[in-house]
Write a protein that holds these residues in place. Sequence first.
Motif, short mmCIF file in Angstrom:
data_model
loop_
_atom_site.label_atom_id
_atom_site.label_comp_id
_atom_site.label_asym_id
_atom_site.label_seq_id
_atom_site.Cartn_x
_atom_site.Cartn_y
_atom_site.Cartn_z
N UNK A 141 0.82 -1.21 0.00
CA UNK A 141 0.00 0.00 0.00
C UNK A 141 0.86 1.26 0.00
N UNK A 142 2.16 1.11 0.23
CA UNK A 142 3.08 2.26 0.23
C UNK A 142 3.35 2.80 1.63
N UNK A 143 3.37 1.90 2.61
CA UNK A 143 3.68 2.34 3.99
C UNK A 143 2.50 3.03 4.65
N UNK A 144 1.31 2.71 4.19
CA UNK A 144 0.10 3.34 4.74
C UNK A 144 -0.22 2.79 6.13
N UNK A 145 -0.92 3.61 6.90
CA UNK A 145 -1.08 3.35 8.33
C UNK A 145 -2.54 3.08 8.70
N UNK A 146 -2.71 2.13 9.59
CA UNK A 146 -4.01 1.80 10.18
C UNK A 146 -4.04 2.44 11.57
N UNK A 147 -5.07 3.22 11.86
CA UNK A 147 -5.12 3.89 13.16
C UNK A 147 -5.55 2.93 14.27
N UNK A 148 -5.42 3.37 15.51
CA UNK A 148 -5.87 2.55 16.64
C UNK A 148 -7.37 2.27 16.51
N UNK A 149 -8.15 3.31 16.15
CA UNK A 149 -9.62 3.16 16.04
C UNK A 149 -9.97 2.16 14.94
N UNK A 150 -9.31 2.28 13.79
CA UNK A 150 -9.57 1.34 12.69
C UNK A 150 -9.22 -0.09 13.10
N UNK A 151 -8.11 -0.24 13.80
CA UNK A 151 -7.68 -1.58 14.23
C UNK A 151 -8.70 -2.16 15.19
N UNK A 152 -9.17 -1.33 16.11
CA UNK A 152 -10.17 -1.78 17.09
C UNK A 152 -11.45 -2.21 16.40
N UNK A 153 -11.91 -1.41 15.43
CA UNK A 153 -13.16 -1.72 14.73
C UNK A 153 -13.03 -3.03 13.95
N UNK A 154 -11.88 -3.23 13.33
CA UNK A 154 -11.65 -4.46 12.57
C UNK A 154 -11.62 -5.68 13.50
N UNK A 155 -10.94 -5.53 14.62
CA UNK A 155 -10.82 -6.63 15.58
C UNK A 155 -12.19 -6.98 16.16
N UNK A 156 -12.98 -5.96 16.37
CA UNK A 156 -14.33 -6.14 16.92
C UNK A 156 -15.19 -7.01 15.99
N UNK A 157 -15.15 -6.71 14.69
CA UNK A 157 -15.90 -7.50 13.70
C UNK A 157 -15.39 -8.95 13.70
N UNK A 158 -14.08 -9.10 13.72
CA UNK A 158 -13.50 -10.45 13.71
C UNK A 158 -13.93 -11.23 14.94
N UNK A 159 -13.86 -10.57 16.10
CA UNK A 159 -14.16 -11.25 17.35
C UNK A 159 -15.62 -11.70 17.38
N UNK A 160 -16.51 -10.84 16.90
CA UNK A 160 -17.94 -11.20 16.86
C UNK A 160 -18.17 -12.44 16.01
N UNK A 161 -17.32 -12.62 14.99
CA UNK A 161 -17.45 -13.80 14.11
C UNK A 161 -16.65 -14.99 14.64
N UNK A 162 -16.11 -14.87 15.85
CA UNK A 162 -15.37 -15.98 16.46
C UNK A 162 -13.96 -16.13 15.93
N UNK A 163 -13.44 -15.04 15.34
CA UNK A 163 -12.10 -15.13 14.75
C UNK A 163 -11.06 -14.49 15.66
N UNK A 164 -9.83 -14.95 15.50
CA UNK A 164 -8.69 -14.31 16.14
C UNK A 164 -8.13 -13.25 15.19
N UNK A 165 -7.27 -12.40 15.72
CA UNK A 165 -6.67 -11.34 14.90
C UNK A 165 -5.15 -11.41 15.02
N UNK A 166 -4.49 -11.49 13.86
CA UNK A 166 -3.03 -11.38 13.84
C UNK A 166 -2.65 -10.08 13.15
N UNK A 167 -1.73 -9.35 13.75
CA UNK A 167 -1.26 -8.10 13.16
C UNK A 167 0.16 -8.28 12.63
N UNK A 168 0.29 -8.16 11.30
CA UNK A 168 1.62 -8.13 10.70
C UNK A 168 2.13 -6.70 10.87
#
Length: 341
Positions: A141-168
């Motif tokens: 993506x060219x060194x683009x950044x995911x904010x804390x809020x975006x990361x939280x929102x993504x993790x929230x969706x994953x968790x509701x679906x019973x998924x774990x989250x790995x951050x590269x």
Amino acid sequence: MIDLRSDTVTRPTAAMRRAMAEAEVGDDVYGEDPTVNRLEEEAARLVGKEAALFVASGTMGNQLAVMTHTRRGDEVIVEAESHIYYYEVGGLAALSGVQPLAIPGQNGILTSKDVEAALRPENIHFPRPRLLCLENTHNRGGGTVLSVEQTRALAEVARRAGMKVHLDGARIFNAAVFLGVTARELAEPADSVMFCLSKGLGAPVGSILAGSAAFVEAARKNRKLLGGGMRQAGILAAAGLLALEMVSCLEEDHQKARVLAEGLAEIPGITLDLNLVQTNIVRFDVAGTGLSAPDLVARLKDEGVLANAVGTTKVRMVTHRDVSGIDIKRALRILAAVVSN
Ligand SMILES: *Cc1c(COP(=O)(O)O)cnc(C)c1O
């Protein structure tokens, strides 16, 4: 040579070489290397996880995370140009036997809506969705950044679906510096996080995989399975400990990238979006120069500047501690000359 191909080309500092020569060591497969143990403790603390594992590379850290979180046949959601999916030799299939569901983000950045839309309700025909992989900063993506809020929102969706989250988080400290937050805050929503010691932080070798104590214990066994159990690895970990102190220098790499990007934007035929230059990666389009990206890269090499072509029309340059502000100015002059010929 002015080497702008990647921040992986950084050489260990004199202090790192001294620390390596003098490192206290033991057999790490027995858990007896004090320097490795210290690195794992400090690294875990930096990203706010219970435990951490020193691994040979970022690829090994990511693939171990997938292997440890999943079972064969599970579905793993990845961004379509993420490193885990795009650049790790098919490891998801080859090592873990999982099925990737690749969804395209905006310059690599996924939103919680993207992931929500990709999720399917439970049905006998579907694989078990098990893991969401995020990438911060996003390499392609060219060194683009995911904010804390975006990361939280993504993790929230994953968790509701019973998924774990790995951050590269190969370059998570670059993201933290850009946002003015800690790496700990960025990693908090994820179950596991990988980061590289061997990129902008300047260590010769190694990455960290961090997570809960139980996760890291299981990953340690999987690391042995892959042949990654190292012995007197304190020699390498000693440099890694000093790499952790380099975090405060990354801001300089970002400033150099900014100067580079602003200079590039003034060269006729080169186009780039300055808003996407957030960290130390600069990607630009060279279609308007009349040269293909590989041709341009070859001509730059003849003039002493190394860069990477991305496809046929884009070039990537990465700033790091081993290129100076003067090098950047020189690279810009050379590029302008090559393009105008
Ligand atoms: C570099 C990188 C890796 C892998 O690192 P290696 O040490 O080269 O295996 C993983 N993810 C991202 C986003 C990277 O940029």
